[in-house]
Design a protein around this motif. Sequence first.
Motif, PDB file in Angstrom:
ATOM      1  N   ALA A  38       0.885  45.896  22.284  1.00 36.02           N
ATOM      2  CA  ALA A  38       1.012  47.186  21.461  1.00 36.02           C
ATOM      3  C   ALA A  38       1.485  47.659  20.919  1.00 36.02           C
ATOM      4  O   ALA A  38       2.020  47.857  19.527  1.00 36.02           O
ATOM      5  CB  ALA A  38       0.159  47.980  22.255  1.00 36.02           C
ATOM      6  N   HIS A  39       2.808  47.420  21.545  1.00 42.97           N
ATOM      7  CA  HIS A  39       3.994  47.682  21.487  1.00 42.97           C
ATOM      8  C   HIS A  39       4.715  47.815  20.514  1.00 42.97           C
ATOM      9  O   HIS A  39       5.706  47.640  19.574  1.00 42.97           O
ATOM     10  CB  HIS A  39       5.063  48.435  22.759  1.00 42.97           C
ATOM     11  N   LEU A  43       5.663  48.715  16.687  1.00 40.90           N
ATOM     12  CA  LEU A  43       6.992  48.526  16.485  1.00 40.90           C
ATOM     13  C   LEU A  43       7.336  47.583  15.179  1.00 40.90           C
ATOM     14  O   LEU A  43       8.103  47.768  14.000  1.00 40.90           O
ATOM     15  CB  LEU A  43       7.722  47.903  17.626  1.00 40.90           C
ATOM     16  N   LEU A  44       7.255  46.002  14.576  1.00 40.45           N
ATOM     17  CA  LEU A  44       6.866  45.761  14.260  1.00 40.45           C
ATOM     18  C   LEU A  44       6.331  46.600  12.214  1.00 40.45           C
ATOM     19  O   LEU A  44       7.153  46.163  11.817  1.00 40.45           O
ATOM     20  CB  LEU A  44       5.671  44.721  14.155  1.00 40.45           C
ATOM     21  N   GLY A  45       5.349  46.942  12.910  1.00 41.64           N
ATOM     22  CA  GLY A  45       5.614  47.850  11.693  1.00 41.64           C
ATOM     23  C   GLY A  45       5.637  48.746  11.093  1.00 41.64           C
ATOM     24  O   GLY A  45       6.273  49.338  10.042  1.00 41.64           O
ATOM     25  N   VAL A  46       6.720  49.963  11.822  1.00 41.77           N
ATOM     26  CA  VAL A  46       7.459  50.768  12.095  1.00 41.77           C
ATOM     27  C   VAL A  46       8.702  49.705  11.185  1.00 41.77           C
ATOM     28  O   VAL A  46       9.094  50.349  10.017  1.00 41.77           O
ATOM     29  CB  VAL A  46       8.346  51.959  12.694  1.00 41.77           C
ATOM     30  N   VAL A  47       9.473  48.752  11.249  1.00 40.94           N
ATOM     31  CA  VAL A  47       9.951  48.253  10.699  1.00 40.94           C
ATOM     32  C   VAL A  47       9.744  48.064   9.640  1.00 40.94           C
ATOM     33  O   VAL A  47      10.717  47.814   8.423  1.00 40.94           O
ATOM     34  CB  VAL A  47      10.786  46.944  11.416  1.00 40.94           C
ATOM     35  N   VAL A  48       8.633  46.433   9.804  1.00 44.72           N
ATOM     36  CA  VAL A  48       8.489  46.452   8.140  1.00 44.72           C
ATOM     37  C   VAL A  48       8.284  48.007   7.374  1.00 44.72           C
ATOM     38  O   VAL A  48       8.709  47.672   5.933  1.00 44.72           O
ATOM     39  CB  VAL A  48       7.028  45.993   8.157  1.00 44.72           C
ATOM     40  N   MET A 163      13.688  46.584  25.963  1.00 44.23           N
ATOM     41  CA  MET A 163      14.610  45.639  24.992  1.00 44.23           C
ATOM     42  C   MET A 163      13.911  44.551  23.924  1.00 44.23           C
ATOM     43  O   MET A 163      14.185  44.027  22.891  1.00 44.23           O
ATOM     44  CB  MET A 163      13.972  44.118  26.474  1.00 44.23           C
ATOM     45  N   VAL A 164      12.070  44.814  23.884  1.00 43.39           N
ATOM     46  CA  VAL A 164      11.745  44.684  22.439  1.00 43.39           C
ATOM     47  C   VAL A 164      11.910  45.756  21.437  1.00 43.39           C
ATOM     48  O   VAL A 164      12.405  45.234  20.417  1.00 43.39           O
ATOM     49  CB  VAL A 164      10.403  45.042  23.040  1.00 43.39           C
ATOM     50  N   SER A 165      12.542  46.580  21.471  1.00 46.70           N
ATOM     51  CA  SER A 165      12.851  47.186  20.082  1.00 46.70           C
ATOM     52  C   SER A 165      14.524  47.178  20.012  1.00 46.70           C
ATOM     53  O   SER A 165      14.829  46.825  19.061  1.00 46.70           O
ATOM     54  CB  SER A 165      13.074  49.358  21.788  1.00 46.70           C
ATOM     55  N   LEU A 202      -5.688  47.458  20.869  1.00 49.78           N
ATOM     56  CA  LEU A 202      -5.198  46.764  22.440  1.00 49.78           C
ATOM     57  C   LEU A 202      -5.035  47.473  22.963  1.00 49.78           C
ATOM     58  O   LEU A 202      -5.260  47.890  23.886  1.00 49.78           O
ATOM     59  CB  LEU A 202      -3.970  46.021  22.087  1.00 49.78           C
ATOM     60  N   LEU A 203      -4.996  49.106  22.455  1.00 49.65           N
ATOM     61  CA  LEU A 203      -4.654  50.570  23.666  1.00 49.65           C
ATOM     62  C   LEU A 203      -6.661  50.497  23.680  1.00 49.65           C
ATOM     63  O   LEU A 203      -6.189  51.266  24.999  1.00 49.65           O
ATOM     64  CB  LEU A 203      -4.693  50.854  22.807  1.00 49.65           C
ATOM     65  N   ARG A 204      -7.122  50.675  22.959  1.00 51.00           N
ATOM     66  CA  ARG A 204      -8.097  51.369  23.079  1.00 51.00           C
ATOM     67  C   ARG A 204      -9.213  50.484  23.837  1.00 51.00           C
ATOM     68  O   ARG A 204      -9.937  50.700  24.900  1.00 51.00           O
ATOM     69  CB  ARG A 204      -9.072  51.635  21.664  1.00 51.00           C
ATOM     70  N   PHE A 205      -9.255  49.083  23.571  1.00 55.11           N
ATOM     71  CA  PHE A 205      -9.747  48.204  24.273  1.00 55.11           C
ATOM     72  C   PHE A 205      -9.169  47.342  26.166  1.00 55.11           C
ATOM     73  O   PHE A 205      -9.536  47.195  26.537  1.00 55.11           O
ATOM     74  CB  PHE A 205     -10.777  46.984  23.961  1.00 55.11           C
TER      75      PHE A 205
END
Length: 446
Positions: A38-39, A43-48, A163-165, A202-205
């Motif tokens: 989910a992270h 994060l991909l959504g924010v960057v795009v 590291m993902v960030s 993903l976070l919900r389920f």
Amino acid sequence: MPEETPSVTAAPEAPGDAGRGGYRAVFAVEEFRAVFAAHALSLLGVVVSEIALTVLVYRLTGSPLLSALVFALGFLPYLVGGTLLSGVADRFPARRVLVVCDLVCAGCAVLMALPATPVAALLALRCVIAAVSPVFSGTRTATLADILGGGDLFVLGRSLLRMVSQSAVLLGFGLGGVLLAFVPPRGALGITLCTFLASALLLRFGTRRRPARGGGGSLMRYSLAGARQVLGDRRIRALLLLLWVPPMFAVVPEAVAAAYADERGAGTAWIGLLMCAMPVGTIAGELYAGAALSPAARSGIVLPLAGCGLLPLLAYPFRPDLGWILLALALAGSTGAYSLGLDRWFVDAVPEELRGRAMTVHTAGLMTVQGVGMALAGAAAELWPVGTVVGGAGALGTLCCVLLAAEVRRTRRADRKAAGRGCGKETGKGPRTETRDGADHDMTGR
């Protein structure tokens, strides 16, 4: 808060388990895999969205200032959201907060993608996403401590998310630029919508419901009271400052990379290399510290690395070959490995009922000081040579970090003395224990 029966996948590690399993032990926890995915998606959504919105605003207005505001507005609302809304992280169940934050961001992406949305509304929606971000990040970090326990698994889990960030800095903007060559900006915002919705699912389920940590009365009053409590505790305040100040100075080379390349007569390719060198070093340093060092060793390197991590920036005023500058930046980035030990100290120092608000304040402060650091670097570069500005940031930052490291050491000794006077009784510091925080030679943080 009433205790829950721990699930098999989310139980805190036994002593030494994380040290033997390293990052594999973290990924073995099912809930963490959902949080990690989910992270990455959010994060991909924010960057795009940042790239697409910058291009869209510039095409609509032709104004470099307004297009640059897209990035500036990614920093400024953090302070407001992280202080006035931090109570959300403790007052409501964490899973609900995370899902709602993702849905709010998805709703903003929908409105941004509409052809009729004016530029002022686009910038306002960007502010909403930025204001929600510290609440989301703080809640997720507090939840991570519930999922992985407050020990070494938590430290390694935080390291993986960082590291993902950092990887997003290296890959996200490049991939976003390629995407916009084939998809219009508003279409790219539709991709942002999908990433936020996927993260919410993903976070919900993929995570368990956990009760709220508590808190009544006005949300704003509850949030501000938590911020005062966090900043009013000498130990927590010292740890927070040591988490904030090094990144504030470390962003200076990135902020002035274009100006420095121009000052040295380098091509545009060098701008990208100058901006990527430090994140590469950071990822390498964290990977090594997380995989090769024991928890005790990671604790032992915190204060030395935090104190000297900015020294490589002193190479700038001497104008060495740019290859040596890249090496200096990578070396400075690698010292970010001190964050692993410091994360452990911080989560140990914060009472559990304050954890969500403390993590939110931490995230808000970190983003705010980095924005301030970038702005001050740009202003200083108007007056002095860029190499002098970066070298000055290295010198001043090192002085500040050494003083903060000394303060952290003093607060650690003061806590041990207080624990000794209490003869092992509760000290009101929440989850910290005599064994975890008092055994300085084994498990102490930075």
